[in-house]
Design an enzyme around this catalytic site. Structure first.
Site, PDB file in Angstrom:
ATOM      1  CE  LYS A 206      43.421  65.247 -19.773  1.00  0.00           C
ATOM      2  NZ  LYS A 206      44.178  65.538 -21.024  1.00  0.00           N
ATOM      3  CD  GLU A 212      40.478  50.186 -17.928  1.00  0.00           C
ATOM      4  OE1 GLU A 212      40.949  49.578 -18.895  1.00  0.00           O
ATOM      5  OE2 GLU A 212      40.060  51.370 -17.999  1.00  0.00           O
ATOM      6  N   GLY A 267      48.299  62.089 -20.883  1.00  0.00           N
ATOM      7  CA  GLY A 267      48.386  61.319 -19.652  1.00  0.00           C
ATOM      8  C   GLY A 267      49.785  60.863 -19.312  1.00  0.00           C
ATOM      9  NE  ARG A 268      52.270  58.972 -24.975  1.00  0.00           N
ATOM     10  CZ  ARG A 268      51.106  59.113 -25.589  1.00  0.00           C
ATOM     11  NH1 ARG A 268      49.981  58.853 -24.946  1.00  0.00           N
ATOM     12  NH2 ARG A 268      51.038  59.538 -26.842  1.00  0.00           N
ATOM     13  CD  GLU A 353      49.379  55.398 -24.160  1.00  0.00           C
ATOM     14  OE1 GLU A 353      48.786  54.367 -23.787  1.00  0.00           O
ATOM     15  OE2 GLU A 353      49.355  56.469 -23.521  1.00  0.00           O
ATOM     16  CG  HIS A 384      72.156  36.977 -10.925  1.00  0.00           C
ATOM     17  ND1 HIS A 384      73.090  35.979 -10.746  1.00  0.00           N
ATOM     18  CD2 HIS A 384      72.732  38.115 -10.470  1.00  0.00           C
ATOM     19  CE1 HIS A 384      74.177  36.486 -10.185  1.00  0.00           C
ATOM     20  NE2 HIS A 384      73.984  37.774 -10.009  1.00  0.00           N
ATOM     21  CE  LYS A 504      39.722  52.877 -23.111  1.00  0.00           C
ATOM     22  NZ  LYS A 504      40.380  54.203 -23.006  1.00  0.00           N
TER      23      LYS A 504
END
Length: 541
Positions: A206, A212, A267-268, A353, A384, A504
């Site tokens: 954005k 990153e 964002g999510r 979040e 399993h 961060k």
């Protein structure tokens, strides 16, 4: 403002919990032969069976009363009005506008945002068609045969989940890769064996400043130019999903190839915005619109349906019951469809979040537990792996089983076996196996305790006909709204995420300290020691 635990409905629920502490799912089903048909709800192509939760009718009535006391209906309407319900960032949370239909209106700061949403979708569709048809060419005149999405968090988890979920509908002659981790291995493996002349990068940020994402974007730029040589190639091999025109242009991306979104989209909650450009490139504009229709169908159900039949509301209230009154600390998401293998990871961010908060809207410490831990794997693989703990462990885990009546890839009777496992696991968690039942099977007495299943473990079962784009959109919307309702019950802000900031900030300080061996260190003794230890070993030195 008094805490949630002081509300009359909360106190009544606590008292009711104590009164039914010995209630068992075996008994609840024995007393009501129609419980399995009665405690269900259906909407937007999804069927929810919540009968295997450890709750009775009075508990459900009290949960609905709690929703009323917490003003869930009013908060839903505030969202739809475009009110700034993200209080700490003074923003609306209007992701429902991303799937608004023609003629609908969603207003933010006096402006109807729907025309702009539809204009962006139209631009995405036009661009996607140009790439998919081969009209869009790379710098050397070759068509695009690989798309690499670069993002992190919601700019990665949504697109990669949707791509994997809808891979059945995707173009198989175009490779789709996703890069999020700042670990160089992620980028290296994503572009391995790709032809730079036929690769398109989508940089999703954005602000176009995410550490990153920008690190990986610059790595991609260097990788491309090492092969193609010409700086002008960047405009043919990079597009951006961002709002920062200046930084996008500075990178070398033509602002005409920038697709925007808005600060009222978290964002999510953004996979159905321009962040979903890679999804549209994979499945095409028509399937993408079908996914939006699924979102919209669940939105409409959530807003208009009485809470007693409302899938997201019921799902949320049962989660509150399990978390706050039964002491359940985690939720396992168990999709019995391999295409949904990334869905648990997507929900981890959506739920934790959003609701991993410790203070209320007014800054007071919460007086109840908030988000449980969300995790999971597809069935039958998980059976399993960790189902041993689900059935016989000392920790209680609430489970959501997700399945489909029809397989997209039928192979003999394997889908029947898959569905049988889903149903059986929910049944086993609910009803278990008593010591007497184990003995009746001829089990030696010394082994009886080891083969007892206590049962009485809560689960939901969600079914749809097939995994279509519409079904995926509706499923994601169901969980979006469930997470929101839970936040309302807990009186927390589901749309900020301050908890990601401190690490961060500290990392930004430590980077130059790792690079400069002469830099003085003023951290705690452990952090200082780690930095000193890593300095001479970084990059194999």
């Amino acid at each position: 403002m008094r805490g949630r635990t002081e509300l009359p409905a909360w106190k009544a629920l606590a008292a009711h919990r104590d009164a039914v502490a010995d209630a068992n799912l075996r008994d609840l089903f024995a007393r009501d032969s129609h419980r399995g048909e009665r405690l269900t709800a259906e909407a937007a192509g999804w069927y929810l069976d919540y009968s295997k939760n450890r709750i009775d009718d009075e508990g459900l009535r009290l949960l609905l009363a709690l929703a009323g006391e917490c003003k869930v209906r009013e908060r839903i309407e505030a969202m739809w009005r475009g009110d700034k319900i993200n209080l700490t960032e003074h923003r609306a949370a209007l992701h429902v506008a991303l799937r608004a239909q023609t003629g609908e209106s969603f207003v933010v700061d006096g402006v109807d945002v729907v025309p702009e949403v539809h204009a962006t979708l139209a631009r995405m569709a036009e661009f996607s068609e140009r790439v998919r048809s081969g009209e869009w060419k790379g710098h050397s005149g070759k068509p695009i045969r690989a798309v690499v999405n670069i993002g992190i968090g919601g700019s990665d988890l949504g697109p990669v989940m949707a791509y994997e979920a809808l891979r059945h509908y995707s173009r198989r002659d175009i490779a789709f890769r996703f890069v999020s981790n700042v670990d160089g291995t992620d980028f290296y493996e994503a572009v391995r064996n790709l032809d730079p002349a036929q690769t398109l990068f989508i940089v999703c940020s954005k602000t176009f400043t995410t550490q990153e994402t920008l690190a990986n974007a610059h790595a991609a730029r260097a990788w491309l130019l090492q092969s193609l040589g010409d700086e002008a190639a960047v405009t043919k091999h990079f597009v951006a999903v961002s709002t920062n025109v200046a930084e996008v242009a500075k990178f070398g991306i033509d602002p005409a190839n920038m697709f925007g979104f808005w600060d009222w989209v978290g964002g999510r909650y953004s996979m159905d915005s321009a962040i979903g450009l890679s999804t549209m490139l994979a499945i095409g504009a028509d399937h993408f619109r079908a996914m939006l229709d699924g979102f919209h169908a669940m939105d409409a159900h959530f807003r208009r349906t009485p809470f007693a039949q409302n899938l997201p509301v019921l799902h949320a209230l049962l989660s509150v019951w399990n978390t706050n009154f039964l002491g359940t600390e985690s939720v396992a998401i168990l999709p019995y469809d391999q295409y949904l293998k990334r869905f648990p990871a997507y929900l981890q961010q959506l739920a934790m979040e959003s609701n991993g908060k410790q203070v209320t809207f007014d800054g007071a410490r919460v007086d109840c537990a908030t988000s449980p831990i969300w995790w999971g794997e597809p069935g039958t693989n998980g059976q399993h792996s960790f189902y041993q703990l689900l059935h016989q462990g000392t920790r209680r885990v609430a489970c959501d089983f997700i399945g489909f009546h029809q397989s997209l890839n039928p192979l003999g009777d394997q889908h029947t076996v898959l569905l049988a496992n889903l149903i059986a696991q929910a049944q086993a968690l609910a009803f278990g196996k008593t010591a007497d039942e184990v003995r009746a099977e001829g089990t030696p007495e010394a082994l009886v305790p080891h083969r007892v299943f206590d049962g009485n473990r809560s689960s939901n079962v969600l079914f749809a006909e097939r995994l279509t784009p519409h079904a995926l959109g509706a499923l994601v919307a169901l969980y979006e709204h469930s997470v929101f309702v839970q936040s309302v019950i807990w009186n927390i802000d589901a749309f900020d995420q301050w908890g990601v900031e401190l690490g961060k900030q500290l990392a930004a300080r430590i980077v130059p300290e790792l690079q400069n061996t002469d830099a003085g260190l003023k951290h705690d003794s452990s952090t200082n020691a780690l930095i000193r230890r890593l300095r001479p070993r970084r990059d194999g030195i």
